[in-house]
Design a protein around this motif. Structure first.
Motif, PDB file in Angstrom:
ATOM      1  N   GLY A   1      13.543  10.499  -5.280  1.00 12.20           N
ATOM      2  CA  GLY A   1      14.535  10.937  -4.297  1.00 12.20           C
ATOM      3  C   GLY A   1      15.069  12.323  -4.581  1.00 12.20           C
ATOM      4  N   LEU A   2      15.333  12.614  -5.844  1.00  7.28           N
ATOM      5  CA  LEU A   2      15.816  13.945  -6.211  1.00  7.28           C
ATOM      6  C   LEU A   2      14.732  14.996  -5.968  1.00  7.28           C
ATOM      7  N   LEU A   3      13.479  14.636  -6.251  1.00  7.12           N
ATOM      8  CA  LEU A   3      12.369  15.547  -5.970  1.00  7.12           C
ATOM      9  C   LEU A   3      12.242  15.790  -4.472  1.00  7.12           C
ATOM     10  N   ALA A   4      12.335  14.719  -3.689  1.00  6.96           N
ATOM     11  CA  ALA A   4      12.234  14.845  -2.237  1.00  6.96           C
ATOM     12  C   ALA A   4      13.370  15.695  -1.677  1.00  6.96           C
ATOM     13  N   LEU A   5      14.574  15.508  -2.203  1.00  7.40           N
ATOM     14  CA  LEU A   5      15.719  16.303  -1.753  1.00  7.40           C
ATOM     15  C   LEU A   5      15.495  17.787  -2.043  1.00  7.40           C
ATOM     16  N   SER A   6      14.953  18.089  -3.209  1.00  9.12           N
ATOM     17  CA  SER A   6      14.673  19.479  -3.570  1.00  9.12           C
ATOM     18  C   SER A   6      13.647  20.098  -2.623  1.00  9.12           C
ATOM     19  N   VAL A   7      12.614  19.324  -2.298  1.00  9.48           N
ATOM     20  CA  VAL A   7      11.573  19.832  -1.394  1.00  9.48           C
ATOM     21  C   VAL A   7      12.141  20.054   0.011  1.00  9.48           C
ATOM     22  N   LEU A   8      12.947  19.123   0.495  1.00  8.09           N
ATOM     23  CA  LEU A   8      13.546  19.258   1.825  1.00  8.09           C
ATOM     24  C   LEU A   8      14.451  20.480   1.907  1.00  8.09           C
ATOM     25  N   LEU A   9      15.230  20.712   0.843  1.00 12.66           N
ATOM     26  CA  LEU A   9      16.116  21.875   0.823  1.00 12.66           C
ATOM     27  C   LEU A   9      15.317  23.170   0.742  1.00 12.66           C
ATOM     28  N   ALA A  10      14.275  23.167  -0.088  1.00 15.39           N
ATOM     29  CA  ALA A  10      13.454  24.368  -0.248  1.00 15.39           C
ATOM     30  C   ALA A  10      12.733  24.737   1.044  1.00 15.39           C
ATOM     31  N   CYS A  11      12.306  23.719   1.778  1.00 14.82           N
ATOM     32  CA  CYS A  11      11.580  23.945   3.033  1.00 14.82           C
ATOM     33  C   CYS A  11      12.510  24.064   4.237  1.00 14.82           C
ATOM     34  N   LYS A  12      13.802  23.892   3.999  1.00 11.89           N
ATOM     35  CA  LYS A  12      14.800  23.954   5.064  1.00 11.89           C
ATOM     36  C   LYS A  12      14.420  23.026   6.218  1.00 11.89           C
ATOM     37  N   ALA A  13      14.072  21.813   5.850  1.00 10.63           N
ATOM     38  CA  ALA A  13      13.619  20.827   6.838  1.00 10.63           C
ATOM     39  C   ALA A  13      14.764  20.412   7.763  1.00 10.63           C
ATOM     40  N   LYS A  14      14.406  20.136   9.009  1.00 10.91           N
ATOM     41  CA  LYS A  14      15.394  19.691   9.980  1.00 10.91           C
ATOM     42  C   LYS A  14      15.818  18.255   9.676  1.00 10.91           C
ATOM     43  N   TYR A  15      17.068  17.958   9.982  1.00  8.94           N
ATOM     44  CA  TYR A  15      17.555  16.598   9.815  1.00  8.94           C
ATOM     45  C   TYR A  15      16.850  15.676  10.813  1.00  8.94           C
ATOM     46  N   PRO A  16      16.561  14.448  10.423  1.00 12.21           N
ATOM     47  CA  PRO A  16      15.917  13.524  11.364  1.00 12.21           C
ATOM     48  C   PRO A  16      16.867  13.176  12.512  1.00 12.21           C
ATOM     49  N   ALA A  17      16.304  12.871  13.669  1.00 11.19           N
ATOM     50  CA  ALA A  17      17.107  12.485  14.828  1.00 11.19           C
ATOM     51  C   ALA A  17      17.736  11.118  14.583  1.00 11.19           C
ATOM     52  N   LYS A  18      18.869  10.886  15.213  1.00 13.67           N
ATOM     53  CA  LYS A  18      19.567   9.613  15.034  1.00 13.67           C
ATOM     54  C   LYS A  18      18.693   8.429  15.431  1.00 13.67           C
ATOM     55  N   LYS A  19      17.847   8.626  16.453  1.00 17.90           N
ATOM     56  CA  LYS A  19      16.996   7.527  16.917  1.00 17.90           C
ATOM     57  C   LYS A  19      15.896   7.182  15.915  1.00 17.90           C
ATOM     58  N   ASP A  20      15.671   8.081  14.950  1.00 17.14           N
ATOM     59  CA  ASP A  20      14.637   7.844  13.933  1.00 17.14           C
ATOM     60  C   ASP A  20      15.199   7.194  12.665  1.00 17.14           C
ATOM     61  N   LEU A  21      16.525   7.069  12.590  1.00 16.75           N
ATOM     62  CA  LEU A  21      17.138   6.524  11.378  1.00 16.75           C
ATOM     63  C   LEU A  21      16.738   5.075  11.117  1.00 16.75           C
TER      64      LEU A  21
END
Length: 292
Positions: free
Chosen positions: A51-71
């Motif tokens: 999870g910490l690795l995934a969070l780092s990758v998401l921040l580094a790639c400036k990934a968009k937040y998932p849509a509420k309907k995808d939660l």
């Protein structure tokens, strides 16, 4: 259902095969980890590290937040692949051998295909199901003929693990078509962090210094490859080639896993294993040819 090009299907099978290879080491590595640490801590630790690795990758790639309907889909992926399967399989390994647990993974293609129909809307033809069932029977018959040790508790835990894993695979593959494979597993892991981080400290073992190098290796493997990197290839492959079709590659996972178990855990590999592997490969070829 959208029609897939031959190029997409081929890429899907390549990516799916890489994912299966990486997943094949999961059970032997988990066995190494739970020999030194509790199954609950291993489940929490692998999810936290990934999870910490995934969070780092998401921040580094400036990934968009998932849509509420995808939660909801992401929660299902987290429950199935981040929490459910790791915990249930780790608990099962307290009662059964690594080789025994690996055999149950032969049922994953059917579980994934069923949830691919329920959640993904895919409709494979009748011949596909014949090859899929035959392939699963090859795996089960090998387990019976090999005379693996039996434990009711361990068997039930592995069956439940396969069930929730099939749901997580199919749900993640469906969502991968929208936001991408690495984003799916990354956000599922990040959603699990608020729960996993506090639990990590609660279940942190007092005898952490007694953990062997093989225990750390096992935890490291399942945290990086089984929990994160493998899913990047796997979800991408399922999205490209189709959940029910590419999902049949999982029929090969028990035998790759048994080979690794033989090397890492020094378990014997028989001629019958090689023979059944050939039969399973033929079934995989059949499902690829006839799946729509």
């Amino acid at each position: 259902m959208e029609k897939k090009s031959k190029s997409d299907i081929t890429k899907g099978w390549i990516n799916g095969f890489i994912g299966v290879l990486l997943f094949s080491g999961s059970m032997p590595a988990t066995k190494l980890a739970v020999m030194d640490m509790s199954p609950i801590f291993v489940t929490i630790a692998r999810a936290t590290i990934a999870g910490l690795l995934a969070l780092s990758v998401l921040l580094a790639c400036k990934a968009k937040y998932p849509a509420k309907k995808d939660l909801f889909s992401l929660i299902l992926v987290a429950l199935g692949c981040v929490i459910g399967f790791p915990l249930l399989s780790s608990l099962a390994l307290q009662y059964i051998t690594s080789a025994h647990s690996i055999v149950f993974l032969g049922m994953l293609p059917l579980a994934t295909a069923v949830f691919g129909i329920v959640r993904g809307g895919e409709r494979p033809n009748f011949i596909f199901w014949i090859f899929s069932i035959i392939g699963s029977l090859f795996v089960v018959s090998y387990a019976i003929s090999a005379g693996v040790s039996s434990s009711p508790i361990g068997n039930v835990l592995m069956l439940l693990a396969v069930f929730v894993c099939g749901l997580g695979y199919a749900e993640g593959a469906k969502l991968s078509k929208k936001i991408g494979g690495w984003q799916v597993i990354s956000w599922a892991l990040v959603l699990s962090l608020p729960l996993m981080l506090p639990l990590l400290f609660i279940y942190f073992p007092n005898n952490i210094g007694a953990v062997t190098a093989s225990g750390w290796f096992g935890l490291g493997y399942i945290s990086l490859f089984s929990m994160f990197i493998g899913f990047i290839f796997w979800y991408k492959g399922l999205a490209q080639g189709g959940i029910t079709s590419v999902g049949q590659l999982q029929l090969l996972q028990p035998f790759f896993g048994l080979a690794l178990a033989a090397y890492v855990l020094h378990e014997p590999v028989s001629f019958s294993m090689v023979s059944v592997t050939i039969g399973v490969i033929l079934c995989v070829v059949g499902t690829k040819k006839f799946a729509k």
